[in-house]
Design an enzyme around this catalytic site. Structure first.
Site, PDB file in Angstrom:
ATOM      1  N   ASN A  32       1.628  -3.037   4.145  1.00 12.13           N
ATOM      2  CA  ASN A  32       0.677  -3.878   3.403  1.00 12.13           C
ATOM      3  C   ASN A  32      -0.331  -4.420   4.416  1.00 12.13           C
ATOM      4  O   ASN A  32      -0.232  -4.150   5.621  1.00 12.13           O
ATOM      5  CB  ASN A  32       1.407  -5.008   2.670  1.00 12.13           C
ATOM      6  CG  ASN A  32       0.499  -5.742   1.701  1.00 12.13           C
ATOM      7  OD1 ASN A  32      -0.212  -5.116   0.899  1.00 12.13           O
ATOM      8  ND2 ASN A  32       0.469  -7.063   1.767  1.00 12.13           N
TER       9      ASN A  32
ATOM     10  N   ASP B 136       0.827  -1.219   0.000  1.00 17.28           N
ATOM     11  CA  ASP B 136       0.000   0.000   0.000  1.00 17.28           C
ATOM     12  C   ASP B 136       0.851   1.255   0.000  1.00 17.28           C
ATOM     13  O   ASP B 136       0.423   2.313  -0.458  1.00 17.28           O
ATOM     14  CB  ASP B 136      -0.935   0.000   1.207  1.00 17.28           C
ATOM     15  CG  ASP B 136      -2.062  -0.983   0.959  1.00 17.28           C
ATOM     16  OD1 ASP B 136      -1.855  -2.178   1.211  1.00 17.28           O
ATOM     17  OD2 ASP B 136      -3.109  -0.551   0.460  1.00 17.28           O
TER      18      ASP B 136
HETATM   19  O1  MRU Z   1      -7.657  -3.012   2.805  1.00 13.57           O
HETATM   20  P1  MRU Z   1      -7.354  -3.393   1.377  1.00 13.57           P
HETATM   21  O2  MRU Z   1      -8.122  -4.583   0.911  1.00 13.57           O
HETATM   22  O3  MRU Z   1      -7.464  -2.203   0.459  1.00 13.57           O
HETATM   23  O4  MRU Z   1      -5.829  -3.815   1.421  1.00 13.57           O
HETATM   24  C1  MRU Z   1      -5.229  -4.247   0.236  1.00 13.57           C
HETATM   25  C2  MRU Z   1      -3.833  -4.667   0.401  1.00 13.57           C
HETATM   26  O5  MRU Z   1      -3.266  -4.629   1.474  1.00 13.57           O
HETATM   27  C3  MRU Z   1      -3.101  -5.058  -0.847  1.00 13.57           C
HETATM   28  O6  MRU Z   1      -2.153  -6.040  -0.579  1.00 13.57           O
HETATM   29  C4  MRU Z   1      -2.399  -3.825  -1.434  1.00 13.57           C
HETATM   30  O7  MRU Z   1      -3.289  -2.754  -1.536  1.00 13.57           O
HETATM   31  C5  MRU Z   1      -1.797  -4.107  -2.759  1.00 13.57           C
HETATM   32  S1  MRU Z   1      -3.024  -4.353  -3.996  1.00 13.57           S
HETATM   33  C6  MRU Z   1      -2.213  -4.607  -5.479  1.00 13.57           C
END
Ligand code: MRU
Length: 351
Positions: free
Chosen positions: A251, A241
């Site tokens: 992440n 993220d």
């Molecule tokens: O809370 P989320 O579902 O948005 O979290 C997503 C993640 O942690 C993913 O691993 C990250 O955004 C990478 S997506 C290519």
């Protein structure tokens, strides 16, 4: 609701710009139901991001860009409304830097052309938002090309959360690496962590890999150590993220524990992410804001209460993996390895 979004065997159109608004797969309803939501204004796009109808850092970025474009299209005073639109979208989720990257990109386009005819500005912003989406798809395929050679043949890839087609404009980052390795003819399968508490692994990763015919086994998060020790896991591949200048990676919560277990068992731990996930303004992961989500995500599963009424709950949605656990960061411009201060900066310069 039917929609023009296309679901084919290998492509999942997570988000689309249509004449009726921004159409997204409703990720809160998967896998029970493939339903679509049409956001008809920028406030609805912001709500969709906040409520996880669309999630995953790159997909959030695309949604934000489209939200700005939708807001601009419906505004009769761009100078007054652009800051309001951008602020509303920026306040949805704090951790994924792609959100702020996409909003900044739209702001920059606006700043360059703000003296033009309003109609011209609106159509330019719509085009830019569509470009963000198209580019993301191409970027993920490129990440796959760089990542596939790192995946050991004949072994299992362990992944956490969903960094797949659903988390992006399509193809995926971590799952893009898996897809590219499979296309290269590697005989691999995937172990997907269920990813408590929001269950992106069980609901989304399992769903999209099953549709692709990629052999996938669902495990609970606390089984990962057992399988990492067993010798069958060839590598761990996750998304990100936000990645700080020193290579610390934010992440989905649980990633840090997985990275420590991977290192302990000599299993390579790879992070696959676009350059737009890098935040070189932050020297380390300590400065990454971590989203705290509602306690109900922990006390309830599928609407059913599993914990006593009134129990205190912590629900950080992300954690930060220190760079020493990261074997490599796979981007669309190449693979970065430690020392990350240098390698990440170098990749950014290549743009
Ligand atoms: O809370 P989320 O579902 O948005 O979290 C997503 C993640 O942690 C993913 O691993 C990250 O955004 C990478 S997506 C290519």
């Amino acid at each position: 609701m039917s929609s023009p979004a296309v679901l084919t065997q290998n492509t999942i159109e997570t988000i689309e710009w249509t004449p009726n608004g921004v159409v997204m797969i409703d990720q809160t309803r998967l896998p029970q139901e493939v339903a679509f939501v049409t956001c008809r204004n920028y406030v609805e796009v912001a709500d969709a991001i906040r409520n996880m109808i669309i999630r995953g850092a790159p997909a959030i970025g695309v949604a934000a860009a489209m939200g700005v474009a939708l807001g601009a299209l419906q505004s009769d005073d761009l100078q007054r409304d652009m800051p309001i639109i951008c602020d509303t979208l920026a306040k949805t989720r704090p951790t994924a830097v792609n959100l702020f990257w996409a909003i900044d990109r739209m702001k920059q386009v606006y700043a360059r052309i703000q003296d033009s005819d309003p109609g011209e500005i609106r159509s330019r912003l719509v085009k830019e938002a569509q470009l963000v989406r198209e580019e993301d798809l191409a970027i993920n395929k490129q990440i796959g090309q760089y990542g596939a050679p790192l995946v050991p043949d004949g072994k299992t890839v362990l992944t956490h959360c969903n960094a797949g087609a659903l988390a992006t404009a399509g193809f995926g980052t971590a799952l893009g690496v898996v897809r590219a390795a499979v296309r290269e003819g590697k005989k691999i399968d995937v172990f997907a962590d269920e990813t408590r508490p929001f269950l992106q692994g069980a609901r989304l990763t399992a769903w999209e890999l099953q549709r692709d015919g990629i052999q996938t086994t669902l495990i609970t998060d606390n089984m990962a150590g057992h399988f990492l020790k067993s010798g069958r896991i060839g590598c761990v591949v996750v998304g990100a993220d936000r990645i700080a200048a020193n290579g610390d990676v934010a992440n989905k919560v649980g990633t840090y524990g997985l990275a420590v277990l991977a290192k302990e068992n000599n299993v390579p731990f790879y992070v696959a992410a676009p350059i737009s996930t890098l935040d070189l303004t932050l020297p380390s992961g300590d400065a990454i804001p971590i989203e705290e989500r509602a306690g109900v995500e922990v006390t309830h599963i599928g609407g059913i209460q599993i914990a006593p009424e009134g129990i205190a709950v912590a629900n950080p949605a992300f954690d930060v993996t220190p760079n020493r656990y990261v074997s490599a960061i796979i981007t669309e411009r190449g693979v970065a390895r430690a020392p990350y201060e240098e390698s990440l900066r170098e990749l950014c310069k290549r743009g």
